[in-house]
Design a protein around this motif. Structure first.
Motif, mmCIF file in Angstrom:
data_model
loop_
_atom_site.group_PDB
_atom_site.id
_atom_site.type_symbol
_atom_site.label_atom_id
_atom_site.label_comp_id
_atom_site.label_asym_id
_atom_site.label_seq_id
_atom_site.Cartn_x
_atom_site.Cartn_y
_atom_site.Cartn_z
ATOM 1 N N ARG A 102 87.862 51.314 60.213
ATOM 2 C CA ARG A 102 88.776 52.402 59.828
ATOM 3 C C ARG A 102 88.280 53.108 58.573
ATOM 4 N NH1 ARG A 102 94.971 50.295 60.786
ATOM 5 N NH2 ARG A 102 94.747 49.907 63.016
ATOM 6 N N LEU A 150 86.916 57.434 57.616
ATOM 7 C CA LEU A 150 87.478 58.310 56.594
ATOM 8 C C LEU A 150 86.445 59.344 56.153
ATOM 9 C CD1 LEU A 150 89.298 55.706 54.323
ATOM 10 C CD2 LEU A 150 90.344 57.230 56.005
ATOM 11 N N SER A 151 86.942 60.472 55.665
ATOM 12 C CA SER A 151 86.043 61.497 55.135
ATOM 13 C C SER A 151 85.555 61.077 53.746
ATOM 14 C CB SER A 151 86.771 62.837 55.037
ATOM 15 O OG SER A 151 87.748 62.796 54.012
ATOM 16 N N GLN A 182 88.294 61.349 51.125
ATOM 17 C CA GLN A 182 89.275 60.261 51.164
ATOM 18 C C GLN A 182 88.706 58.996 50.520
ATOM 19 O OE1 GLN A 182 89.779 60.600 55.457
ATOM 20 N NE2 GLN A 182 91.971 61.007 55.150
#
Length: 60
Positions: A32, A36-37, A40
Motif C-alpha cells: 500500500r 502512494l504518490s 503523500q
C-alpha cells in the motif's frame, strides 16, 4: 555517540517487530505504501519527523 547508537538500535528493534510478528500484514502495508504518490510519502515523512521532534522537546 553512545546515545545515538542506542537510539539507532531501538529504531531497528521497533522497525523489525511488525515483519517478525506478522509478515503477511507487513507485506500488505508495504504494498500500500508503494502505491502512494511521492507527495503523500513526503507528507508522511514530514509528519514523522515533526512528531519525533515534538517527542524530543517534550522529553527534555
Amino acid at each position: 555517540m553512545t546515545e545515538l547508537l542506542t537510539a539507532l538500535a531501538l529504531v531497528m528493534i521497533i522497525e523489525g517487530l511488525m515483519p517478525l510478528a506478522s509478515p503477511a500484514r507487513w507485506r500488505e502495508v508495504f504494498s500500500r505504501i508503494l502505491a502512494l504518490s511521492d507527495g503523500q510519502i513526503r507528507f508522511i515523512g514530514l509528519a514523522s519527523v515533526l512528531m519525533g521532534l515534538l517527542g524530543l522537546a517534550w522529553l527534555h
